[in-house]
Scaffold this motif. Structure first.
Motif, PDB file in Angstrom:
ATOM      1  N   LEU A  99      13.090  -1.914  -7.597  1.00 58.87           N
ATOM      2  CA  LEU A  99      12.561  -2.601  -6.410  1.00 58.87           C
ATOM      3  C   LEU A  99      12.187  -1.593  -5.319  1.00 58.87           C
ATOM      4  CD1 LEU A  99      13.489  -5.050  -8.035  1.00 58.87           C
ATOM      5  CD2 LEU A  99      14.382  -6.045  -5.939  1.00 58.87           C
ATOM      6  N   MET A 100      13.010  -0.536  -5.170  1.00 59.84           N
ATOM      7  CA  MET A 100      12.672   0.489  -4.166  1.00 59.84           C
ATOM      8  C   MET A 100      11.386   1.214  -4.558  1.00 59.84           C
ATOM      9  SD  MET A 100      14.925   0.161  -1.868  1.00 59.84           S
ATOM     10  CE  MET A 100      14.439   1.446  -0.758  1.00 59.84           C
ATOM     11  N   ALA A 101      11.188   1.421  -5.872  1.00 64.72           N
ATOM     12  CA  ALA A 101       9.952   2.084  -6.327  1.00 64.72           C
ATOM     13  C   ALA A 101       8.750   1.243  -5.913  1.00 64.72           C
ATOM     14  CB  ALA A 101       9.980   2.280  -7.834  1.00 64.72           C
ATOM     15  N   GLY A 102       8.848  -0.068  -6.108  1.00 67.42           N
ATOM     16  CA  GLY A 102       7.743  -0.954  -5.724  1.00 67.42           C
ATOM     17  C   GLY A 102       7.486  -0.904  -4.235  1.00 67.42           C
ATOM     18  N   LEU A 103       8.536  -1.014  -3.469  1.00 66.25           N
ATOM     19  CA  LEU A 103       8.387  -1.037  -2.019  1.00 66.25           C
ATOM     20  C   LEU A 103       7.834   0.286  -1.499  1.00 66.25           C
ATOM     21  CD1 LEU A 103       8.989  -2.385   0.693  1.00 66.25           C
ATOM     22  CD2 LEU A 103      11.200  -1.240   0.630  1.00 66.25           C
ATOM     23  N   LEU A 104       8.445   1.410  -1.935  1.00 70.28           N
ATOM     24  CA  LEU A 104       8.061   2.715  -1.387  1.00 70.28           C
ATOM     25  C   LEU A 104       6.668   3.142  -1.838  1.00 70.28           C
ATOM     26  CD1 LEU A 104      11.554   4.435  -1.625  1.00 70.28           C
ATOM     27  CD2 LEU A 104      10.318   3.807   0.470  1.00 70.28           C
ATOM     28  N   SER A 105       6.139   2.489  -2.879  1.00 67.85           N
ATOM     29  CA  SER A 105       4.752   2.750  -3.292  1.00 67.85           C
ATOM     30  C   SER A 105       3.783   2.426  -2.172  1.00 67.85           C
ATOM     31  CB  SER A 105       4.375   1.852  -4.472  1.00 67.85           C
ATOM     32  OG  SER A 105       5.042   2.291  -5.595  1.00 67.85           O
ATOM     33  N   GLY A 106       4.156   1.545  -1.280  1.00 71.26           N
ATOM     34  CA  GLY A 106       3.268   1.124  -0.196  1.00 71.26           C
ATOM     35  C   GLY A 106       3.491   1.899   1.096  1.00 71.26           C
ATOM     36  N   TYR A 107       4.205   3.015   1.031  1.00 71.46           N
ATOM     37  CA  TYR A 107       4.432   3.852   2.226  1.00 71.46           C
ATOM     38  C   TYR A 107       3.832   5.235   1.973  1.00 71.46           C
ATOM     39  CZ  TYR A 107       7.183   0.197   4.284  1.00 71.46           C
ATOM     40  OH  TYR A 107       7.553  -0.998   4.843  1.00 71.46           O
ATOM     41  N   PRO A 108       2.980   5.707   2.863  1.00 76.99           N
ATOM     42  CA  PRO A 108       2.222   6.936   2.596  1.00 76.99           C
ATOM     43  C   PRO A 108       3.046   8.207   2.821  1.00 76.99           C
ATOM     44  CG  PRO A 108       1.595   6.021   4.717  1.00 76.99           C
ATOM     45  CD  PRO A 108       2.621   5.100   4.148  1.00 76.99           C
ATOM     46  N   PHE A 109       4.177   8.281   2.134  1.00 77.19           N
ATOM     47  CA  PHE A 109       4.971   9.514   2.149  1.00 77.19           C
ATOM     48  C   PHE A 109       5.640   9.676   0.788  1.00 77.19           C
ATOM     49  CE2 PHE A 109       7.480   6.291   4.659  1.00 77.19           C
ATOM     50  CZ  PHE A 109       8.540   6.086   3.798  1.00 77.19           C
ATOM     51  N   ILE A 110       6.302  10.807   0.601  1.00 79.57           N
ATOM     52  CA  ILE A 110       6.927  11.070  -0.717  1.00 79.57           C
ATOM     53  C   ILE A 110       8.400  10.668  -0.659  1.00 79.57           C
ATOM     54  CG2 ILE A 110       7.511  12.877  -2.403  1.00 79.57           C
ATOM     55  CD1 ILE A 110       5.068  14.429  -1.434  1.00 79.57           C
ATOM     56  N   SER A 111       8.843   9.921  -1.658  1.00 83.88           N
ATOM     57  CA  SER A 111      10.269   9.550  -1.759  1.00 83.88           C
ATOM     58  C   SER A 111      10.760   9.946  -3.148  1.00 83.88           C
ATOM     59  CB  SER A 111      10.464   8.037  -1.623  1.00 83.88           C
ATOM     60  OG  SER A 111       9.762   7.521  -0.539  1.00 83.88           O
ATOM     61  N   LEU A 149      12.672   9.573 -10.126  1.00 84.45           N
ATOM     62  CA  LEU A 149      11.311   9.170  -9.771  1.00 84.45           C
ATOM     63  C   LEU A 149      10.892   9.888  -8.499  1.00 84.45           C
ATOM     64  CD1 LEU A 149      11.375   5.258 -10.198  1.00 84.45           C
ATOM     65  CD2 LEU A 149      10.821   7.004 -11.902  1.00 84.45           C
ATOM     66  N   GLU A 150       9.646  10.372  -8.520  1.00 81.64           N
ATOM     67  CA  GLU A 150       9.057  10.897  -7.283  1.00 81.64           C
ATOM     68  C   GLU A 150       7.881  10.002  -6.955  1.00 81.64           C
ATOM     69  OE1 GLU A 150       8.908  15.270  -6.305  1.00 81.64           O
ATOM     70  OE2 GLU A 150       6.765  14.792  -6.462  1.00 81.64           O
ATOM     71  N   ILE A 151       7.952   9.375  -5.799  1.00 85.36           N
ATOM     72  CA  ILE A 151       6.956   8.361  -5.448  1.00 85.36           C
ATOM     73  C   ILE A 151       6.033   8.905  -4.376  1.00 85.36           C
ATOM     74  CG2 ILE A 151       6.676   6.030  -4.481  1.00 85.36           C
ATOM     75  CD1 ILE A 151       9.621   5.633  -5.618  1.00 85.36           C
ATOM     76  N   HIS A 152       4.745   8.941  -4.701  1.00 87.98           N
ATOM     77  CA  HIS A 152       3.741   9.328  -3.706  1.00 87.98           C
ATOM     78  C   HIS A 152       3.062   8.033  -3.302  1.00 87.98           C
ATOM     79  CE1 HIS A 152       3.866  13.761  -4.717  1.00 87.98           C
ATOM     80  NE2 HIS A 152       4.578  13.195  -5.681  1.00 87.98           N
ATOM     81  N   GLY A 153       3.504   7.472  -2.200  1.00 83.63           N
ATOM     82  CA  GLY A 153       3.021   6.155  -1.800  1.00 83.63           C
ATOM     83  C   GLY A 153       1.672   6.213  -1.093  1.00 83.63           C
ATOM     84  N   ASP A 154       1.102   5.041  -0.894  1.00 84.75           N
ATOM     85  CA  ASP A 154      -0.183   4.930  -0.211  1.00 84.75           C
ATOM     86  C   ASP A 154      -0.170   3.645   0.611  1.00 84.75           C
ATOM     87  OD1 ASP A 154      -2.700   5.627   0.525  1.00 84.75           O
ATOM     88  OD2 ASP A 154      -3.657   5.186  -1.407  1.00 84.75           O
ATOM     89  N   TYR A 155      -1.078   3.575   1.594  1.00 84.99           N
ATOM     90  CA  TYR A 155      -1.168   2.332   2.366  1.00 84.99           C
ATOM     91  C   TYR A 155      -2.581   2.196   2.914  1.00 84.99           C
ATOM     92  CZ  TYR A 155      -0.447  -1.392   5.663  1.00 84.99           C
ATOM     93  OH  TYR A 155      -0.544  -2.586   6.324  1.00 84.99           O
ATOM     94  N   PRO A 156      -3.210   1.037   2.808  1.00 81.98           N
ATOM     95  CA  PRO A 156      -2.757  -0.119   2.051  1.00 81.98           C
ATOM     96  C   PRO A 156      -2.967   0.113   0.561  1.00 81.98           C
ATOM     97  CG  PRO A 156      -4.917  -0.561   3.018  1.00 81.98           C
ATOM     98  CD  PRO A 156      -4.524   0.808   3.473  1.00 81.98           C
ATOM     99  N   LEU A 157      -2.183  -0.567  -0.255  1.00 78.31           N
ATOM    100  CA  LEU A 157      -2.367  -0.493  -1.710  1.00 78.31           C
ATOM    101  C   LEU A 157      -3.496  -1.435  -2.119  1.00 78.31           C
ATOM    102  CD1 LEU A 157       1.402  -0.557  -2.775  1.00 78.31           C
ATOM    103  CD2 LEU A 157      -0.131   1.410  -2.941  1.00 78.31           C
ATOM    104  N   LYS A 158      -3.928  -1.291  -3.382  1.00 78.83           N
ATOM    105  CA  LYS A 158      -4.964  -2.203  -3.903  1.00 78.83           C
ATOM    106  C   LYS A 158      -4.271  -3.411  -4.550  1.00 78.83           C
ATOM    107  CE  LYS A 158      -6.793   1.101  -6.460  1.00 78.83           C
ATOM    108  NZ  LYS A 158      -6.976   2.470  -6.532  1.00 78.83           N
ATOM    109  N   ALA A 159      -4.774  -4.589  -4.286  1.00 74.03           N
ATOM    110  CA  ALA A 159      -4.235  -5.779  -4.960  1.00 74.03           C
ATOM    111  C   ALA A 159      -4.575  -5.694  -6.450  1.00 74.03           C
ATOM    112  CB  ALA A 159      -4.840  -7.035  -4.348  1.00 74.03           C
ATOM    113  N   VAL A 160      -3.718  -6.270  -7.307  1.00 74.78           N
ATOM    114  CA  VAL A 160      -3.994  -6.243  -8.757  1.00 74.78           C
ATOM    115  C   VAL A 160      -3.755  -7.610  -9.402  1.00 74.78           C
ATOM    116  CG1 VAL A 160      -3.484  -3.868  -9.468  1.00 74.78           C
ATOM    117  CG2 VAL A 160      -1.604  -5.511  -9.192  1.00 74.78           C
TER     118      VAL A 160
END
Ligand code: S3P
Length: 459
Positions: A99-111, A149-160
């Motif tokens: 769930l954190m992977a999903g959420l942090l995908s939408g933040y434009p920083f690295i987690s 996991l290393e997450i490089h997030g982005d904002y806004p994400l693309k709907a799928v």
């Protein structure tokens, strides 16, 4: 390393309220942290898994406080999270990591998300792949798509529009959380419906999603508003006592304030099919249904088939259903449950191993097993393999075995049910008892010396 020692019980007469639901407790922290304004959570489950989610949000700058009475207060961030310089430790919790992977995908920083040895064996491409389609980059740094996991997030994400290969509430929820940070409408489809706590909690916090058959659609950029909520009792924790009562020669067990979400209560259908005597009543249907369940013992259970659509609904209950199957007449077949191989342990292997050590004939398949019930069940020493549900299922089996059963490596129980030992004492204390001592040094009430159920059934 702690262990639990149990003896067979003669009867089971008790009333208990199990602790808060694990899945809902995780989500209450997530939604409270993202919402605007304060959230107050009652009956939050302070298990290691849920605390991992709480600590993750504290590390991301959210103010969360837990009072001595267990109430959790969150000062909602309105979605403003601060990058966390260090890796976030998800412990043993797949729900936290996915769930954190999903959420942090939408933040434009690295987690960076890490976990314990068991979590580092669990597959993460199932969330990394769909999240990549939404515009995030998720590097699975272990072998074959495993954590860290290393997450490089982005904002806004693309709907799928995405159809998941595995019917999993963790994948669906990861995508719903990412979709909240996307532009436009996302649609997530599964083959079988998984638990819908995320969809219900979206509604509770003032947002929405729309279900159409096996699909859920959600609009991005919705606002969440903090609220007061009480977490229902955990059906999956209650399941251990339901089986203990159903297989007992004489029992009346009343469980109060249990979550009765129909995407979770498949075990009631399975136990009824097996001949279990169950009464259910809803206290009221609010954002999550909650009710009272009464289970009577004394009925001879019979084997059944568990497969298809039913599997996601009983996914966490299969270890304890296997115990019911071992104590039933005839065979029980479980198929379509390959997902159990990638839980906290390989649960098809560890359940088969646990049953075999009690003397139960089991045939294991790639995606399930056949259990032949009715064999003589002898007390034994079982290793939990560090898996909380195996530790608890083996303890319940020990209540019906001849002689003493020792379950080793029981610390893991705290990942989902820190009150298990206390509830075991409650269940045992309300019966005629003799005193014995748990291997970890805590005095417990353990009753009976023989296998009364067997005596009654066979006589
Ligand atoms: C959970 C979903 C289930 C379950 C797990 C908790 C959740 O996993 O096994 O204990 O809170 O979403 P899957 O959805 O991956 O089957």
């Amino acid at each position: 390393m702690s262990s639990l020692k149990v003896h067979p019980i003669r009867s089971l007469n008790a009333e208990i309220s199990v602790s808060g639901d694990k899945s809902i407790s995780h989500r209450s922290i997530i939604f409270g942290s993202l919402a605007e304004g304060p959230t107050r959570i009652q009956n939050f489950l302070p298990s290691h898994d849920c605390l991992a989610t709480m600590h993750a949000f504290q590390a991301l700058g959210v103010e969360i406080e837990m009072l001595e009475d267990g109430t959790v207060y969150i000062e909602g961030s309105g979605g403003e999270l601060t990058p966390c310089g260090e890796a976030i430790d998800c412990g043993n919790s797949g729900t936290t990591m996915r769930l954190m992977a999903g959420l942090l995908s939408g933040y434009p920083f690295i987690s960076r998300l890490v976990g314990d040895e068991s979590l580092h064996r669990r597959p993460m491409k199932r969330v990394a792949d769909p999240l990549a389609k939404m515009g995030a980059e998720i590097k699975c740094q272990g072998q074959n798509g495993r954590p860290p996991l290393e997450i490089h997030g982005d904002y806004p994400l693309k709907a799928v529009k995405y159809t998941t290969r595995v019917s999993s509430a963790q994948i669906k929820s990861a995508m719903l959380l990412a979709a909240l940070r996307a532009e436009g409408k996302s649609v997530i489809t599964e083959k079988e419906q998984s638990r819908d706590h995320t969809e219900r909690m979206l509604r509770l916090f003032g947002a929405s999603s729309v279900r159409d058959g096996r699909s859920v659609s959600i609009l991005g950029q919705q606002r969440l508003h903090g609220c007061d909520l009480t977490v229902p009792g955990d059906f999956s924790s209650a399941a251990f006592w339901m089986v203990a009562a159903a297989v007992s020669g004489e029992a009346k067990l009343i469980l109060h304030q249990v979550g009765m979400n129909p995407t979770r209560t498949g075990l009631l259908n399975v136990l009824s099919r097996m001949g279990g005597q169950i009464q259910e009543s809803l206290d009221g249907d609010s954002w999550e249904p909650v009710g009272k369940i009464t289970i009577f013992g004394g009925a001879a259970l019979r084997g059944t088939i568990i497969e298809g659509d039913e599997i996601p609904n009983v996914i966490d209950e299969i270890p304890v259903l296997a115990v019911a199957a071992a104590l039933a007449d005839g065979t029980t077949t479980i198929r379509g449950a390959a997902e159990l191989r990638v839980k906290e342990s390989d649960r098809l292997a560890t359940v088969a191993d646990m049953l075999s050590s009690f003397g139960v004939p089991v045939e294991e398949f790639d995606d399930g097993m056949t259990i032949t019930g009715g064999a003589e069940i002898n007390g034994t020493t079982v290793d939990s393999h560090g898996d909380h549900r195996i530790a608890m299922a083996a303890t319940i089996m020990g209540l019906s075995a001849n002689g003493t059963t020792t379950v080793q490596n029981t610390d893991c129980i705290k990942t989902s049910y820190p009150g298990f030992e206390q509830d075991l004492k409650t269940v045992l204390a309300e019966n005629p008892a003799d005193r014995s001592t748990l291997a970890n040094g805590i005095t417990n009430l353990i009753i009976g010396k023989k296998d009364p159920k067997k005596l009654e059934r066979k006589s």
